[in-house]
Scaffold this active site. Structure first.
Site, mmCIF file in Angstrom:
data_model
loop_
_atom_site.group_PDB
_atom_site.id
_atom_site.type_symbol
_atom_site.label_atom_id
_atom_site.label_comp_id
_atom_site.label_asym_id
_atom_site.label_seq_id
_atom_site.Cartn_x
_atom_site.Cartn_y
_atom_site.Cartn_z
ATOM 1 N N HIS A 141 -2.972 12.260 3.589
ATOM 2 C CA HIS A 141 -1.793 12.431 2.723
ATOM 3 C C HIS A 141 -0.508 12.524 3.553
ATOM 4 O O HIS A 141 0.506 13.040 3.080
ATOM 5 C CB HIS A 141 -1.917 13.681 1.835
ATOM 6 C CG HIS A 141 -3.133 13.704 0.971
ATOM 7 N ND1 HIS A 141 -3.182 13.086 -0.256
ATOM 8 C CD2 HIS A 141 -4.348 14.249 1.180
ATOM 9 C CE1 HIS A 141 -4.382 13.265 -0.792
ATOM 10 N NE2 HIS A 141 -5.118 13.957 0.069
ATOM 11 N N SER A 262 20.411 -1.848 17.138
ATOM 12 C CA SER A 262 21.362 -1.749 16.036
ATOM 13 C C SER A 262 22.719 -2.237 16.502
ATOM 14 O O SER A 262 23.134 -1.975 17.634
ATOM 15 C CB SER A 262 21.465 -0.286 15.558
ATOM 16 O OG SER A 262 22.591 -0.092 14.728
#
Length: 431
Positions: A141, A262
């Site tokens: 999970h 970036s």
């Protein structure tokens, strides 16, 4: 497929020139079979084989007038062959050539995919060996669960790609079929033995029962199996993306010298290859719908499948091949950070060892429900606290120390207990 994602060895298999080459290969195989059975003169076949050729541009010029690609092709071939060309395509329908040639393209593509898959298998196997004892936390999970090793995670990937390899090998047999059975598949104008011999020459098997076409369930299976392989590659890439998150940073894609992450933020090192793989898997998965819709044709055949396959099959093969190469390079050069794995595993004082404490208490005589309550209470007191320390809380809990000595508590926090049976998996996989 756009050039950006097309590797040359796969891309050339889906060019018009290669397609026409396979058409000619089928036509010549049929002529050879016809001659072998005495339907056409053998010297005519020799002349056909010596002279037969085509010009892709000329085929397009003729097609612009006749509006039929196979007729345009045959017209161009006969411009090279001359009188002996009357024996080409004898008793055949266009789909005899199209579908049998398409099988050759699909087999050739699958062979390239299987070849690249072998490289991926070796890359995963190597990394699984290297990180057999690199301890990290397992997650369920998305939440910390219990210790594993990074090699064990990779072993699971290896098992999955081996299953994919087995599926693709079986798939190759399913798609290695041709049909030379005439306009509606009844052999009205061509001897079934011609089909058998032609397919033998081409390395194919005759389709068990064709109509005017080979039924498209085979092609749907082809696309679905490649989509399943792509889904596996996506699973690996999603895992890498998650493990590369700044707050996790247990593995990282290789970042080459001079690479930029970036245009705005100089610090960025983004998992761009894994993200690209995720997107490509979506494209291939999308084609499975089109492939399944191609199965239901009208009566003995319509051409609603044809336009779909002109886009779907090249795209699926080219993208799958590219994804395999990309994944192989990604895993070969993957940066792995064992220190970060150790740090993450021990966050909040080793809460991931809660089950070992629970089971040890039960073994010493505490009721399981009571043991669960005590251990959970200590774990939740440590959870999400900057100075939270499950180990210290357990060591100082009176109910725990009533049952467990300090040595027994320490033993609960030894990750090696969780790894003692992993050799079973490695042995199964030959790692």
């Amino acid at each position: 497929m756009i050039e950006r994602y097309t590797l040359p060895e796969m891309g050339q298999l889906w060019t018009d020139t290669y397609k026409l080459k396979t058409w000619l290969q089928v036509e010549i195989a049929v002529c050879e079979a016809q001659a072998e059975l005495g339907y056409i003169p053998k010297d005519a076949v020799e002349e056909i084989k010596a002279k037969a050729n085509f010009d892709p541009q000329r085929v397009l010029e003729i097609e612009a007038e006749v509006r039929h690609d196979v007729i345009a092709f045959l017209t161009n071939v006969n411009e090279y062959v001359g009188d002996a060309g009357r024996y080409i395509h004898l008793g055949l329908t266009s789909s005899d050539v199209l579908d049998t040639a398409l099988a050759l393209q699909m087999v050739a593509s699958l062979n390239l995919i299987l070849e690249q898959l072998e490289d991926l298998i070796q890359a995963i196997r190597y990394q699984a060996q290297q990180h057999r004892n690199t301890v990290m936390v397992g997650r369920s999970h998305g939440i910390h669960a219990e210790p594993i090793t990074f090699g064990f995670k990779l072993a699971g990937w290896l098992a999955e790609v081996l299953r994919n390899r087995e599926r693709l090998i079986n798939l190759r047999q399913s798609i290695s079929v041709g049909k030379i059975s005439g306009a509606v598949g009844t052999y009205a104008n061509v001897d079934p033995r011609v089909e058998a011999l032609s397919c033998q020459y081409l390395g194919l098997e005759p389709d068990l029962a064709s109509t005017q076409v080979i039924s498209r369930d085979r092609h749907a299976e082809f696309v679905q199996q490649l989509a399943l392989l792509a889904a596996s590659l996506e699973r690996f890439s999603v895992e890498i993306r998650n493990l590369q998150r700044t707050d996790v940073l247990e593995v990282e894609e290789y970042f080459s010298k001079g690479q930029k992450g970036s245009s705005a933020m100089p610090h960025k090192r983004n998992p761009i290859r894994s993200e690209r793989l995720t997107g490509m898997a979506r494209i291939i998965r999308g084609y499975t719908v089109a492939a399944l819709e191609n199965v239901a044709l009208w009566h003995e055949r319509d051409i609603s499948h044809s336009s779909v396959e002109r886009v779907m099959l090249p795209d699926t093969c080219i993208l799958t091949h590219f994804m395999l190469k990309e994944t192989t390079d990604l895993i070969k050069n993957l940066l792995v950070y064992p220190d970060n794995m150790k740090r993450n595993m021990n966050v909040y004082g080793g809460v991931i060892f809660s089950q070992r404490v629970l089971l040890s208490l039960v073994e010493k005589g505490m009721m399981r429900e009571e043991a669960y309550r005590v251990v959970q209470s200590c774990a939740h007191k440590a959870w999400n606290k900057e100075d939270g320390n499950f180990h210290d809380l357990i060591s100082k809990d009176a109910q725990v120390t009533q049952y467990l000595s300090s040595e027994e508590i320490e033993k609960c926090f030894d990750p090696q207990h969780h790894l003692q049976n992993l050799d079973t998996i490695y042995q199964r996989l030959g790692i």
